[in-house]
Design a protein around this motif. Structure first.
Motif, PDB file in Angstrom:
ATOM      1  N   GLY A 171      -5.326  -2.050  28.426  1.00 41.46           N
ATOM      2  CA  GLY A 171      -5.498  -2.929  27.275  1.00 41.46           C
ATOM      3  C   GLY A 171      -6.264  -2.286  26.127  1.00 41.46           C
ATOM      4  O   GLY A 171      -6.083  -2.663  24.970  1.00 41.46           O
ATOM      5  N   THR A 172      -7.128  -1.338  26.458  1.00 40.09           N
ATOM      6  CA  THR A 172      -7.872  -0.639  25.402  1.00 40.09           C
ATOM      7  C   THR A 172      -6.931   0.263  24.620  1.00 40.09           C
ATOM      8  O   THR A 172      -6.935   0.277  23.386  1.00 40.09           O
ATOM      9  CB  THR A 172      -9.029   0.168  26.030  1.00 40.09           C
TER      10      THR A 172
ATOM     11  N   ASP B  64      -5.981  -9.682  20.134  1.00 36.44           N
ATOM     12  CA  ASP B  64      -6.390  -9.131  21.433  1.00 36.44           C
ATOM     13  C   ASP B  64      -6.181 -10.242  22.462  1.00 36.44           C
ATOM     14  O   ASP B  64      -6.987 -11.164  22.596  1.00 36.44           O
ATOM     15  CB  ASP B  64      -7.850  -8.668  21.405  1.00 36.44           C
TER      16      ASP B  64
ATOM     17  N   GLN C 273      -7.259 -11.668  27.438  1.00 32.83           N
ATOM     18  CA  GLN C 273      -7.746 -12.785  28.259  1.00 32.83           C
ATOM     19  C   GLN C 273      -6.889 -14.037  28.104  1.00 32.83           C
ATOM     20  O   GLN C 273      -7.162 -15.045  28.757  1.00 32.83           O
ATOM     21  CB  GLN C 273      -9.203 -13.100  27.874  1.00 32.83           C
TER      22      GLN C 273
ATOM     23  N   SER D 123      -3.956  -6.686  28.458  1.00 31.24           N
ATOM     24  CA  SER D 123      -4.371  -5.826  29.564  1.00 31.24           C
ATOM     25  C   SER D 123      -3.845  -6.411  30.866  1.00 31.24           C
ATOM     26  O   SER D 123      -3.845  -7.630  31.041  1.00 31.24           O
ATOM     27  CB  SER D 123      -5.903  -5.793  29.618  1.00 31.24           C
TER      28      SER D 123
ATOM     29  N   LYS E 186      -7.349  -9.721  35.351  1.00 35.46           N
ATOM     30  CA  LYS E 186      -6.844 -10.544  34.237  1.00 35.46           C
ATOM     31  C   LYS E 186      -5.861 -11.590  34.786  1.00 35.46           C
ATOM     32  O   LYS E 186      -5.413 -11.485  35.931  1.00 35.46           O
ATOM     33  CB  LYS E 186      -6.154  -9.658  33.190  1.00 35.46           C
TER      34      LYS E 186
HETATM   35  C1  LIG Z   1     -10.060  -6.470  29.504  1.00 32.23           C
HETATM   36  C2  LIG Z   1     -10.152  -6.486  28.050  1.00 32.23           C
HETATM   37  C3  LIG Z   1      -9.758  -5.378  27.261  1.00 32.23           C
HETATM   38  C4  LIG Z   1      -9.449  -4.037  27.825  1.00 32.23           C
HETATM   39  O1  LIG Z   1      -8.497  -3.950  28.793  1.00 32.23           O
HETATM   40  P1  LIG Z   1      -8.421  -2.678  29.761  1.00 32.23           P
HETATM   41  O2  LIG Z   1      -7.081  -2.799  30.382  1.00 32.23           O
HETATM   42  O3  LIG Z   1      -9.545  -2.780  30.730  1.00 32.23           O
HETATM   43  O4  LIG Z   1      -8.528  -1.447  28.909  1.00 32.23           O
HETATM   44  C5  LIG Z   1      -9.765  -5.521  25.890  1.00 32.23           C
HETATM   45  N1  LIG Z   1     -10.154  -6.659  25.306  1.00 32.23           N
HETATM   46  C6  LIG Z   1     -10.560  -7.726  26.016  1.00 32.23           C
HETATM   47  C7  LIG Z   1     -10.964  -8.970  25.295  1.00 32.23           C
HETATM   48  C8  LIG Z   1     -10.581  -7.669  27.408  1.00 32.23           C
HETATM   49  O5  LIG Z   1     -11.000  -8.740  28.107  1.00 32.23           O
END
Ligand SMILES: *Cc1c(COP(=O)(O)O)cnc(C)c1O
Length: 389
Positions: free
Chosen positions: A61-62, A158, A161, A187, A192
């Motif tokens: 997700g990053t 984003d 969540q 992500s 999640k």
């Molecule tokens: C989990 C999360 C991410 C990052 O996801 P990863 O897959 O761990 O890199 C980004 N933004 C939010 C709000 C998250 O909860």
């Protein structure tokens, strides 16, 4: 009583074991570990579920956030507005790309970015807004899209969540979070709402040109083999993770219903207790007149179930829960504007009253698809005993 977990991935796995095991074996037998048919099928199935034109899977997700910003062509010095009260990934990628993060306060009831604070933060250098659908509920996308339109800004959702949640616009139209802005990220981290068994992520967009650009960015900037037109990255969802996600996606609504059922029981237990504020659910809008957490409305998917403890005893409560075998979490204990990596003279404490309050009050209780009534009774009783004593 079963041992209480913050997230119970084992119980969920037991219900889809046969399918997951056989599809993982199929991937291994096929040896199509990268970019195999499972990845392509998952992409198509997720596009259909979200009603979005393009899903581009990636490694996490990053990365998804970073790639979305690269795809939009944001450049060093461009200002990107996001919430002060969120996971650091959001601000991290802004900073990594040498863009300028502009952190703004959130709203007390929804925990989400405050549209009024966004308006105040806009300058001629502002290029994008990144709302985070925190804890599983959409930010105010009516206002955010209107602000973006007025100032000609991109909106990057984003949705890490919020996957599966609906957003109901003021005009009655309903869309899935992640299918509203110019581009969105998510992500598939195991915990999640739609999690795989390792790392994974995806970018969504309805813009054909942007989707094309992003498909190159995720693959070393290649649009034609060994022709590198832009600086890209290597970010892939692997086929085994896609196979797991394909087994889970058809159950996502059921999973989110189970989370809401748990949230409803928590809410009911806490509703009359002083010093406990239960999560506010906006947009209850299925047409029937109710004020509950509704599966038809589906506007909150409870990635976290987060209470506010308003008598100053949040930390003591967390300790008490841990002492009683109840895991809990404080998301998030430090505002991003106070983090060593992101501190900046531009920020003024007076601009973050809500975040500064929330970091002292919030506590997230166990939330997953396998919570049973005995566990919820034990958790709520333990919380209430402590807060009212
Ligand atoms: C989990 C999360 C991410 C990052 O996801 P990863 O897959 O761990 O890199 C980004 N933004 C939010 C709000 C998250 O909860």
């Amino acid at each position: 009583m079963k041992k209480i977990q913050m997230v119970d991935l084992k119980g969920q796995y037991a219900q889809i074991k046969e399918q997951v095991d056989s599809s993982i074996h199929n991937v291994i037998n096929s040896t199509a570990f990268i970019n195999g048919p499972e990845v392509h099928s998952f992409q198509k199935e997720l596009e259909e579920y979200l009603d979005v034109k393009h899903v581009i899977p990636c490694a996490n997700g990053t990365d998804a956030l970073q790639i979305a910003m690269m795809g939009l062509g944001l450049e060093p010095g461009d200002e990107v507005i996001t919430a002060d009260f969120t996971f650091a990934a959001t601000v991290e990628v802004i900073a990594l790309l040498r863009l300028t993060p502009v952190l703004v306060d959130v709203q007390l009831d929804s925990f989400n970015i405050d549209p009024e604070a966004i308006k105040k933060a806009i300058t001629p250098k502002t290029k994008a807004i990144v709302p985070v659908h925190l804890f599983g509920q959409s930010a105010n996308m009516d206002e955010i899209m209107a602000i973006a339109k007025e100032h000609n800004l991109y909106v990057i959702e984003d949705n890490a969540q919020g996957i599966g949640a609906n957003y109901k616009f003021d005009n009655g139209k309903v869309a899935k979070t992640g299918a509203i802005g110019h581009v969105a990220s998510t992500s598939f981290f195991p915990s999640k709402n739609l999690g795989c068994y390792g790392d994974g992520g995806a970018i969504f967009t309805n813009d054909d040109d942007l989707a094309h650009t992003i498909r190159g960015v995720v693959n070393h900037g290649m649009y034609k083999r060994y022709h590198h037109d832009v600086v890209g990255v290597n970010s892939r969802l692997d086929s085994i993770q896609a196979a797991v996600l394909r087994a889970k996606l058809p159950n996502l609504d059921t999973y989110n219903n189970a989370r809401r059922a748990a949230a409803r029981k928590y809410n009911k237990a806490f509703e009359e207790i002083d010093n406990i504020i239960t999560p506010n659910v906006k947009g209850n809008s299925c047409g029937t007149n109710h004020n509950t957490i509704c599966d038809t409305c589906n506007c909150h998917v409870f990635h976290q179930y987060t209470l506010r403890i308003t008598n100053g005893k949040r930390d003591a409560l967390a300790q008490h829960l841990n002492d009683n075998g109840i895991p809990c979490g404080v998301y998030y204990p430090i505002p991003l504007h106070s983090q060593k990596a992101y501190k900046d003279d531009r920020y003024n404490e007076a601009d973050f009253p809500i975040t500064n309050q929330l970091i002292k009050e919030v506590i997230s209780l166990p939330m997953h698809t396998e919570l049973d009534d005995d566990q919820i009774d034990f958790i709520t009783k333990t919380v209430i005993d402590f807060v009212t004593k």
